[in-house]
Design an enzyme around this catalytic site. Structure first.
Site, PDB file in Angstrom:
ATOM      1  N   LYS A  61       0.825  -1.219   0.000  1.00  0.00           N
ATOM      2  CA  LYS A  61       0.000   0.000   0.000  1.00  0.00           C
ATOM      3  C   LYS A  61       0.854   1.263   0.000  1.00  0.00           C
ATOM      4  O   LYS A  61       0.427   2.301  -0.483  1.00  0.00           O
ATOM      5  CB  LYS A  61      -1.001   0.008   1.161  1.00  0.00           C
ATOM      6  CG  LYS A  61      -0.452   0.416   2.522  1.00  0.00           C
ATOM      7  CD  LYS A  61      -1.626   0.772   3.462  1.00  0.00           C
ATOM      8  CE  LYS A  61      -1.183   1.280   4.811  1.00  0.00           C
ATOM      9  NZ  LYS A  61      -0.720   0.226   5.723  1.00  0.00           N
ATOM     10  N   HIS A 189       1.060  -3.877  15.038  1.00  0.00           N
ATOM     11  CA  HIS A 189       1.588  -2.744  14.273  1.00  0.00           C
ATOM     12  C   HIS A 189       1.678  -1.560  15.216  1.00  0.00           C
ATOM     13  O   HIS A 189       0.688  -1.190  15.823  1.00  0.00           O
ATOM     14  CB  HIS A 189       0.686  -2.427  13.079  1.00  0.00           C
ATOM     15  CG  HIS A 189       1.379  -1.610  12.016  1.00  0.00           C
ATOM     16  ND1 HIS A 189       1.969  -0.390  12.281  1.00  0.00           N
ATOM     17  CD2 HIS A 189       1.602  -1.846  10.702  1.00  0.00           C
ATOM     18  CE1 HIS A 189       2.508   0.086  11.166  1.00  0.00           C
ATOM     19  NE2 HIS A 189       2.308  -0.778  10.194  1.00  0.00           N
ATOM     20  N   GLU A 267       6.382  -6.195   8.276  1.00  0.00           N
ATOM     21  CA  GLU A 267       5.630  -5.651   7.129  1.00  0.00           C
ATOM     22  C   GLU A 267       6.044  -4.213   6.833  1.00  0.00           C
ATOM     23  O   GLU A 267       5.222  -3.302   6.883  1.00  0.00           O
ATOM     24  CB  GLU A 267       4.122  -5.702   7.443  1.00  0.00           C
ATOM     25  CG  GLU A 267       3.591  -7.081   7.779  1.00  0.00           C
ATOM     26  CD  GLU A 267       2.206  -7.028   8.459  1.00  0.00           C
ATOM     27  OE1 GLU A 267       1.742  -5.923   8.812  1.00  0.00           O
ATOM     28  OE2 GLU A 267       1.611  -8.093   8.631  1.00  0.00           O
TER      29      GLU A 267
HETATM   30  C1  PLP Z   1       0.230   0.242   6.546  1.00  0.00           C
HETATM   31  C2  PLP Z   1       0.577  -1.078   7.089  1.00  0.00           C
HETATM   32  C3  PLP Z   1       1.888  -1.536   7.025  1.00  0.00           C
HETATM   33  C4  PLP Z   1       3.046  -0.690   6.541  1.00  0.00           C
HETATM   34  O1  PLP Z   1       3.342   0.278   7.483  1.00  0.00           O
HETATM   35  P1  PLP Z   1       4.655   1.211   7.362  1.00  0.00           P
HETATM   36  O2  PLP Z   1       4.509   2.156   8.506  1.00  0.00           O
HETATM   37  O3  PLP Z   1       4.619   1.870   6.042  1.00  0.00           O
HETATM   38  O4  PLP Z   1       5.844   0.334   7.523  1.00  0.00           O
HETATM   39  C5  PLP Z   1       2.148  -2.809   7.468  1.00  0.00           C
HETATM   40  N1  PLP Z   1       1.167  -3.605   7.954  1.00  0.00           N
HETATM   41  C6  PLP Z   1      -0.113  -3.200   8.034  1.00  0.00           C
HETATM   42  C7  PLP Z   1      -1.145  -4.120   8.558  1.00  0.00           C
HETATM   43  C8  PLP Z   1      -0.454  -1.920   7.625  1.00  0.00           C
HETATM   44  O5  PLP Z   1      -1.717  -1.496   7.718  1.00  0.00           O
END
Ligand code: PLP
Length: 384
Positions: A61, A189, A267
């Site tokens: 994304k 996260h 991620e």
């Molecule tokens: C947006 C998102 C990410 C990526 O986050 P960054 O801050 O760009 O590293 C990873 N995992 C999930 C579930 C997300 O929603």
């Protein structure tokens, strides 16, 4: 934002980028977004080197351009997707389904079925109704419970909307098992652009608690997904972002809290793609109002500066001109006053056609641009 007063680390890099911009201007109309493959590789290798136990799943994304996905496939990366459309994009670029995590805790029945048909087995969830849906549409799927963790100091808060209370983690994983799913572990996260390593350390402790509880209940968990959030510098003289130090603290915590056979994944989105991006715009017109120069650029918040709205991001605007600087305002091209980029930039005097460029803008920029508001097309993305 804290700044130090030392000069930019590498003048070299600045002139390299500016030479690249000058040569690309001969072939392409602005606005364009340069994505430098060498920087994608540098960031990927930095991640691998600092967190060798952690397999990175690029969160597409942040920037889903097919060329970027293909580049990361070449590096051997895995991928984080949130929808069937993103899954199609990644599979279509040639990634095997075993290297994909469907990391949206709320998935439509159609998207779940699509994942099953295409062999994507690993997914996250954070609530019981989702488990019933998964059990019906993809029996035997491997699931990670996403827990709610502190997002202190992160620029983009993600725990307001996602994550089960950690004391529910064990209950939900056991429930998954009774429904015919395969409970694999825990995910979290810490929020995007997280400069506060404590968020990761606390989340790992909470996760270790769930792993211990599971062991005591004869449930063998195997995977910890430490999510994204890894921060980057958006300004040359910004202090407070130190990925290497964060990573070494995370690594130490991993080694102290978990058995050797536990597998770690992450991620990262912004960290892998943000520093690779250079947005190049031109001044369409200028005026003098409110006692300063106003420059109107051919890109704005509706397009590649959309990160100023959705990503709460601030950027460093640079010019190819040198010389005395004046207080200036920068605005986008659309007929909306909201489309204003800055009211207080110190920049040299510019003329119509002059370049304004921004580095470290590869993530959450073109990805969230609207298609053609007011007839202004977003930047063309060019991989170099
Ligand atoms: C947006 C998102 C990410 C990526 O986050 P960054 O801050 O760009 O590293 C990873 N995992 C999930 C579930 C997300 O929603």
């Amino acid at each position: 934002m804290p700044f130090n007063l030392s000069p930019p680390k590498s003048k070299h890099d600045a002139s390299g980028v500016e030479n690249l911009i000058r040569s690309m201007m001969k072939k392409h109309r602005t606005p364009f977004m340069l994505i430098r493959r060498s920087v994608l590789e540098r960031q990927y290798q930095r991640f691998r080197k600092c967190l060798p136990e952690v397999t990175p799943y690029y969160a597409i994304k942040a920037n889903p351009h097919p060329g970027i996905i293909k580049t990361f496939i070449k590096f051997g990366a895995s991928f984080d997707v949130a929808s069937a459309a993103e899954m199609k994009e990644v599979l279509g670029a040639g990634a095997p389904p075993s290297k994909i995590i469907f990391a949206n805790t709320i998935k439509s029945a159609e998207d779940i079925s699509f994942a099953r048909k295409r062999g994507v087995r690993l997914m996250t969830f954070d609530n019981e109704p989702e488990l019933y849906k998964l059990a019906e549409h993809t029996p035997g799927a491997q699931v990670l419970v996403r827990i709610k963790v502190a997002n202190h100091g992160s620029v983009v808060e993600l725990s307001l909307k996602f994550g089960a209370d950690s004391d529910q983690g064990m209950y939900l994983l056991r429930k998954a098992k009774t429904l015919g799913l395969v409970p694999m572990g825990v995910s979290f996260h810490v929020g995007s652009q997280s400069t506060n390593v404590e968020n990761y350390l606390q989340a790992l402790e909470m996760t270790a608690g769930i792993f211990k509880e599971a062991r005591e209940n004869a449930l063998a968990l195997k995977i910890v997904d430490i999510g994204g959030g890894f921060p980057i510098q958006h300004f040359d003289n910004e202090v407070g972002v130190n990925f290497e130090r964060m990573a070494s603290q995370i690594r130490r915590e991993i080694k102290t809290l978990f058995d050797k056979n536990v597998k770690f994944i992450a991620e990262p989105g912004r960290f892998l793609v943000g520093p690779a991006g250079v947005l190049v715009t031109q001044v369409m017109g200028r005026t003098f109002r409110n006692n300063k120069n106003y420059y109107y650029l051919n890109d704005g918040v509706y397009a590649d500066f959309s990160g100023m709205v959705f990503d709460h991001c601030r950027y460093e605007f640079k010019t190819l001109r040198r010389g005395q600087k004046f207080l200036s305002a920068l605005a986008g091209p659309t007929c909306d006053s909201f489309d204003t980029l800055s009211l207080n930039e110190e920049i040299p005097e510019l003329y119509t056609g002059d370049v304004i460029y921004v580095k470290n803008i590869g993530a959450y920029s073109c990805a969230s641009a609207t298609a053609n508001f007011n007839g202004f097309a977003p930047a063309k993305l060019i991989l170099v």
